[in-house]
Design a protein around this motif. Structure first.
Motif, PDB file in Angstrom:
ATOM      1  N   ALA A 174      -5.772 -18.590 -15.987  1.00  0.00           N
ATOM      2  CA  ALA A 174      -7.122 -18.457 -15.442  1.00  0.00           C
ATOM      3  C   ALA A 174      -7.208 -18.698 -14.080  1.00  0.00           C
ATOM      4  CB  ALA A 174      -7.976 -19.304 -16.378  1.00  0.00           C
ATOM      5  N   VAL A 175      -6.259 -18.320 -13.189  1.00  0.00           N
ATOM      6  CA  VAL A 175      -6.241 -18.501 -11.686  1.00  0.00           C
ATOM      7  C   VAL A 175      -6.571 -17.302 -11.215  1.00  0.00           C
ATOM      8  CG1 VAL A 175      -4.713 -19.103  -9.831  1.00  0.00           C
ATOM      9  CG2 VAL A 175      -4.650 -20.419 -12.018  1.00  0.00           C
ATOM     10  N   THR A 176      -7.409 -17.278 -10.235  1.00  0.00           N
ATOM     11  CA  THR A 176      -7.854 -16.109  -9.472  1.00  0.00           C
ATOM     12  C   THR A 176      -6.715 -15.546  -8.692  1.00  0.00           C
ATOM     13  OG1 THR A 176     -10.205 -16.652  -9.453  1.00  0.00           O
ATOM     14  CG2 THR A 176      -9.569 -14.942  -7.809  1.00  0.00           C
ATOM     15  N   TYR A 177      -6.105 -14.607  -8.420  1.00  0.00           N
ATOM     16  CA  TYR A 177      -5.244 -13.897  -7.573  1.00  0.00           C
ATOM     17  C   TYR A 177      -5.610 -12.715  -7.171  1.00  0.00           C
ATOM     18  CZ  TYR A 177      -3.563 -11.218 -11.722  1.00  0.00           C
ATOM     19  OH  TYR A 177      -3.500 -10.429 -12.724  1.00  0.00           O
ATOM     20  N   GLN A 178      -4.855 -12.327  -5.850  1.00  0.00           N
ATOM     21  CA  GLN A 178      -5.186 -11.296  -5.144  1.00  0.00           C
ATOM     22  C   GLN A 178      -3.798 -10.518  -4.628  1.00  0.00           C
ATOM     23  OE1 GLN A 178      -7.903 -11.817  -1.771  1.00  0.00           O
ATOM     24  NE2 GLN A 178      -7.803  -9.564  -1.468  1.00  0.00           N
ATOM     25  N   LEU A 179      -3.816  -9.264  -5.159  1.00  0.00           N
ATOM     26  CA  LEU A 179      -2.483  -8.624  -4.813  1.00  0.00           C
ATOM     27  C   LEU A 179      -2.407  -8.210  -3.341  1.00  0.00           C
ATOM     28  CD1 LEU A 179      -2.454  -6.216  -8.053  1.00  0.00           C
ATOM     29  CD2 LEU A 179      -1.297  -8.213  -7.489  1.00  0.00           C
ATOM     30  N   VAL A 180      -1.246  -8.306  -2.546  1.00  0.00           N
ATOM     31  CA  VAL A 180      -0.855  -8.173  -1.408  1.00  0.00           C
ATOM     32  C   VAL A 180       0.414  -7.150  -1.160  1.00  0.00           C
ATOM     33  CG1 VAL A 180      -0.507  -9.108   0.811  1.00  0.00           C
ATOM     34  CG2 VAL A 180      -2.123 -10.185  -0.637  1.00  0.00           C
ATOM     35  N   LEU A 181       0.156  -5.843  -0.710  1.00  0.00           N
ATOM     36  CA  LEU A 181       1.603  -5.190  -0.311  1.00  0.00           C
ATOM     37  C   LEU A 181       2.169  -5.635   0.980  1.00  0.00           C
ATOM     38  CD1 LEU A 181       0.161  -1.587  -1.208  1.00  0.00           C
ATOM     39  CD2 LEU A 181       1.549  -3.140  -2.547  1.00  0.00           C
ATOM     40  N   THR A 182       3.311  -5.766   0.890  1.00  0.00           N
ATOM     41  CA  THR A 182       4.178  -6.081   2.058  1.00  0.00           C
ATOM     42  C   THR A 182       4.964  -4.795   2.609  1.00  0.00           C
ATOM     43  OG1 THR A 182       5.998  -6.871   0.642  1.00  0.00           O
ATOM     44  CG2 THR A 182       4.135  -8.464   1.047  1.00  0.00           C
ATOM     45  N   LYS A 183       5.368  -4.812   3.548  1.00  0.00           N
ATOM     46  CA  LYS A 183       6.559  -4.096   4.243  1.00  0.00           C
ATOM     47  C   LYS A 183       5.983  -2.619   4.247  1.00  0.00           C
ATOM     48  CE  LYS A 183      10.380  -6.923   2.332  1.00  0.00           C
ATOM     49  NZ  LYS A 183      11.645  -7.031   1.906  1.00  0.00           N
ATOM     50  N   THR A 184       4.702  -2.434   4.624  1.00  0.00           N
ATOM     51  CA  THR A 184       3.841  -1.288   4.674  1.00  0.00           C
ATOM     52  C   THR A 184       4.479  -0.341   5.771  1.00  0.00           C
ATOM     53  OG1 THR A 184       2.173  -2.102   5.949  1.00  0.00           O
ATOM     54  CG2 THR A 184       1.806  -2.167   3.594  1.00  0.00           C
ATOM     55  N   ASP A 185       5.260  -1.149   6.811  1.00  0.00           N
ATOM     56  CA  ASP A 185       5.742  -0.267   7.967  1.00  0.00           C
ATOM     57  C   ASP A 185       6.968   0.498   7.501  1.00  0.00           C
ATOM     58  OD1 ASP A 185       8.501  -2.142   8.839  1.00  0.00           O
ATOM     59  OD2 ASP A 185       6.890  -3.275   7.772  1.00  0.00           O
ATOM     60  N   GLY A 186       7.474   0.474   6.401  1.00  0.00           N
ATOM     61  CA  GLY A 186       8.528   1.193   6.048  1.00  0.00           C
ATOM     62  C   GLY A 186       7.975   2.372   4.803  1.00  0.00           C
ATOM     63  N   THR A 187       6.685   2.549   5.032  1.00  0.00           N
ATOM     64  CA  THR A 187       5.986   3.418   4.109  1.00  0.00           C
ATOM     65  C   THR A 187       5.180   4.565   4.654  1.00  0.00           C
ATOM     66  OG1 THR A 187       5.746   1.584   2.261  1.00  0.00           O
ATOM     67  CG2 THR A 187       4.604   3.703   1.921  1.00  0.00           C
ATOM     68  N   LYS A 188       5.569   5.719   4.348  1.00  0.00           N
ATOM     69  CA  LYS A 188       4.619   6.868   4.883  1.00  0.00           C
ATOM     70  C   LYS A 188       3.086   6.785   4.491  1.00  0.00           C
ATOM     71  CE  LYS A 188       8.569   9.908   5.640  1.00  0.00           C
ATOM     72  NZ  LYS A 188       9.179  11.409   5.609  1.00  0.00           N
ATOM     73  N   PRO A 189       2.336   7.097   5.350  1.00  0.00           N
ATOM     74  CA  PRO A 189       0.832   7.165   4.995  1.00  0.00           C
ATOM     75  C   PRO A 189       0.461   7.712   3.660  1.00  0.00           C
ATOM     76  CG  PRO A 189       0.927   7.733   7.116  1.00  0.00           C
ATOM     77  CD  PRO A 189       2.544   7.805   6.575  1.00  0.00           C
TER      78      PRO A 189
END
Length: 237
Positions: A174-189
């Motif tokens: 029951a802990v609130t959490y938030q998803l964060v994407l990392t390394k987006t510089d290596g991903t095309k739009p």
């Protein structure tokens, strides 16, 4: 360390939604104010002050704690360094999957940032995996001042079974959490847009997950102001 000037295409610039008359709508003004609050918050000094390998070794619960979790090699240390403007505040282990301790950082008395050990490293001994899960669950379940966990996911690869297992663990705790994407510089739009859609759908299926998914890069600074703003908003609430 100054923020990189470049921005990922998926990230909106503050003030980018100005009307023709030059006035920002309320939402854009609030976002700009939150980003400024985040900038000021993380302009404060941040220092490592404690490490714990057992639940009975935790420092006293005081103030607000914000924790960061993610698979080994997801870029957690790099993200913490980018957030705080330090080149080596958090250090990655030379042996992925072998770090078993919780590292605590004091953000100038405003909050405590907690770097949790990476999970999911295939070659980690079973004893270390068991220790990690036990320590993580005990910490999550028993830390009354833990405000939010930011769960990091690598934007370049598929969601792993260990990621969804950790989300289920967070739901149970029951802990609130938030998803964060990392390394987006290596991903095309286009690929990043698809990944964001996938991860937002994943967040909607979990009771304790925050619905706003952040996309970040420690390399070019994309999403770092938004993550700082999210943390500043938590502290103000």
């Amino acid at each position: 360390m100054a923020d990189p000037a470049s921005r990922h295409p998926a990230q909106a610039e503050p003030g980018a939604h100005l009307t023709a008359g030059g006035d920002a709508p309320d939402g854009a003004a609030e976002a700009a104010a939150a980003e400024e609050a985040g900038r000021l918050l993380f302009a404060r000094p941040c220092r490592f002050f404690y490490a714990s390998q057992r639940i009975d070794q935790l420092p006293p619960a005081a103030g607000v704690e914000i924790a960061f979790a993610g698979r080994s090699n997801v870029g957690k240390s790099s993200l913490l360094n980018a957030l705080t403007g330090h080149n080596a505040l958090a250090r990655a282990s030379g042996q992925p999957g072998r770090t078993r301790q919780l590292n605590f950082f004091d953000l100038d008395g405003q909050a405590t940032l907690v770097d949790m050990p990476g999970y999911g490293y295939a070659q980690a001994p079973k004893s270390i995996k068991a220790d990690w899960q036990g320590l993580m669950f005990d910490y999550l379940r028993g830390r009354p001042n833990l405000r939010r966990v930011f769960l990091l996911l690598d934007a370049r690869i598929e969601i792993k079974a260990s990621d969804t297992a950790v989300m289920e663990l967070l739901d149970r705790a029951a802990v609130t959490y938030q998803l964060v994407l990392t390394k987006t510089d290596g991903t095309k739009p286009a690929a990043l847009a698809s990944k964001l859609s996938e991860v937002r759908g994943l967040a909607r299926r979990h009771a304790a997950a925050h619905q706003d998914v952040l996309a970040t890069s420690s390399e070019d600074g994309a999403g770092i102001p938004a993550l700082r703003a999210a943390i500043a908003t938590l502290l103000a609430g």
